[in-house]
Design a protein around this motif. Structure first.
Motif, PDB file in Angstrom:
ATOM      1  N   THR A  71      28.050  12.046  25.753  1.00 16.94           N
ATOM      2  CA  THR A  71      27.061  13.533  26.101  1.00 16.94           C
ATOM      3  C   THR A  71      25.833  12.551  24.998  1.00 16.94           C
ATOM      4  N   VAL A  72      24.328  13.058  25.259  1.00 19.15           N
ATOM      5  CA  VAL A  72      22.952  13.304  24.627  1.00 19.15           C
ATOM      6  C   VAL A  72      23.621  14.906  23.588  1.00 19.15           C
ATOM      7  N   GLU A  73      24.097  15.470  24.481  1.00 21.14           N
ATOM      8  CA  GLU A  73      24.179  16.654  23.488  1.00 21.14           C
ATOM      9  C   GLU A  73      25.194  16.814  22.529  1.00 21.14           C
ATOM     10  N   THR A  74      25.652  16.248  22.884  1.00 19.13           N
ATOM     11  CA  THR A  74      27.385  15.995  21.593  1.00 19.13           C
ATOM     12  C   THR A  74      26.443  15.451  20.471  1.00 19.13           C
ATOM     13  N   VAL A  75      24.944  14.635  20.286  1.00 19.82           N
ATOM     14  CA  VAL A  75      24.965  14.395  19.011  1.00 19.82           C
ATOM     15  C   VAL A  75      23.399  14.984  18.811  1.00 19.82           C
ATOM     16  N   MET A  76      22.582  15.345  19.789  1.00 17.76           N
ATOM     17  CA  MET A  76      21.505  15.430  19.289  1.00 17.76           C
ATOM     18  C   MET A  76      21.037  17.020  19.023  1.00 17.76           C
ATOM     19  N   THR A  77      19.914  17.440  18.371  1.00 21.88           N
ATOM     20  CA  THR A  77      19.864  18.221  17.558  1.00 21.88           C
ATOM     21  C   THR A  77      19.357  19.692  18.260  1.00 21.88           C
ATOM     22  N   HIS A  78      19.773  20.449  18.300  1.00 22.92           N
ATOM     23  CA  HIS A  78      19.229  21.811  18.773  1.00 22.92           C
ATOM     24  C   HIS A  78      18.402  23.033  18.915  1.00 22.92           C
ATOM     25  N   LYS A  79      18.532  22.751  17.925  1.00 18.67           N
ATOM     26  CA  LYS A  79      17.215  23.731  17.526  1.00 18.67           C
ATOM     27  C   LYS A  79      15.403  22.853  16.627  1.00 18.67           C
ATOM     28  N   VAL A  80      15.169  22.493  17.457  1.00 19.74           N
ATOM     29  CA  VAL A  80      14.257  21.807  17.340  1.00 19.74           C
ATOM     30  C   VAL A  80      12.532  22.937  17.018  1.00 19.74           C
ATOM     31  N   VAL A  81      11.731  22.151  15.500  1.00 16.94           N
ATOM     32  CA  VAL A  81      10.385  22.748  15.089  1.00 16.94           C
ATOM     33  C   VAL A  81       9.431  22.115  16.441  1.00 16.94           C
ATOM     34  N   THR A  82       8.683  23.451  16.329  1.00 21.23           N
ATOM     35  CA  THR A  82       8.218  22.194  17.468  1.00 21.23           C
ATOM     36  C   THR A  82       5.900  23.379  17.116  1.00 21.23           C
ATOM     37  N   CYS A  83       5.258  22.614  17.537  1.00 20.91           N
ATOM     38  CA  CYS A  83       4.125  23.237  17.568  1.00 20.91           C
ATOM     39  C   CYS A  83       2.826  23.097  19.085  1.00 20.91           C
ATOM     40  N   ASN A  84       2.226  23.632  19.396  1.00 23.79           N
ATOM     41  CA  ASN A  84       1.195  23.800  20.463  1.00 23.79           C
ATOM     42  C   ASN A  84      -0.259  22.678  20.082  1.00 23.79           C
ATOM     43  N   ALA A  85      -0.243  22.293  21.455  1.00 23.65           N
ATOM     44  CA  ALA A  85      -1.307  21.594  20.723  1.00 23.65           C
ATOM     45  C   ALA A  85      -2.428  21.423  20.913  1.00 23.65           C
ATOM     46  N   ASP A  86      -2.800  22.852  20.535  1.00 23.00           N
ATOM     47  CA  ASP A  86      -4.391  23.013  19.704  1.00 23.00           C
ATOM     48  C   ASP A  86      -4.001  23.185  18.038  1.00 23.00           C
ATOM     49  N   ASP A  87      -2.884  23.340  17.503  1.00 15.36           N
ATOM     50  CA  ASP A  87      -2.440  23.712  16.522  1.00 15.36           C
ATOM     51  C   ASP A  87      -3.070  22.037  15.093  1.00 15.36           C
TER      52      ASP A  87
END
Length: 87
Positions: A71-87
């Protein structure tokens, strides 16, 4: 300097944690992309991870795992760094 909303993909292709790695790879191929956001479910669209072509190469191909049963869950990165659209 540009804002995130000027360069972001507004409606990205997504997959679910329980999708097979093979399905994620097929999406990457058909959409010509190297990463896919992973969402909790189709209703909330809450981001829970990201899976990349590098994840597939190192964690599936190099480890000789079965892409159809992993499954994707097995290989995905769990802690994702994100930003807001206005950043």
């Amino acid at each position: 300097m540009k804002k995130c909303n000027e360069v972001m993909t507004k409606t990205p292709v997504c997959c679910l944690p329980n999708d097979s790695v093979a399905k994620a790879a097929e999406l990457m191929k058909s959409e010509n992309i190297g990463s896919i956001p992973v969402i909790e479910n189709e209703q909330s669209h809450k981001l829970v991870g990201i899976v990349t072509d590098r994840d597939l190469a190192l964690k599936i191909v190099a480890a000789a795992l079965d892409a159809k049963s992993t499954t994707v869950e097995t290989v995905m990165t769990h802690k994702v760094v994100t930003c807001n659209a206005d950043d």
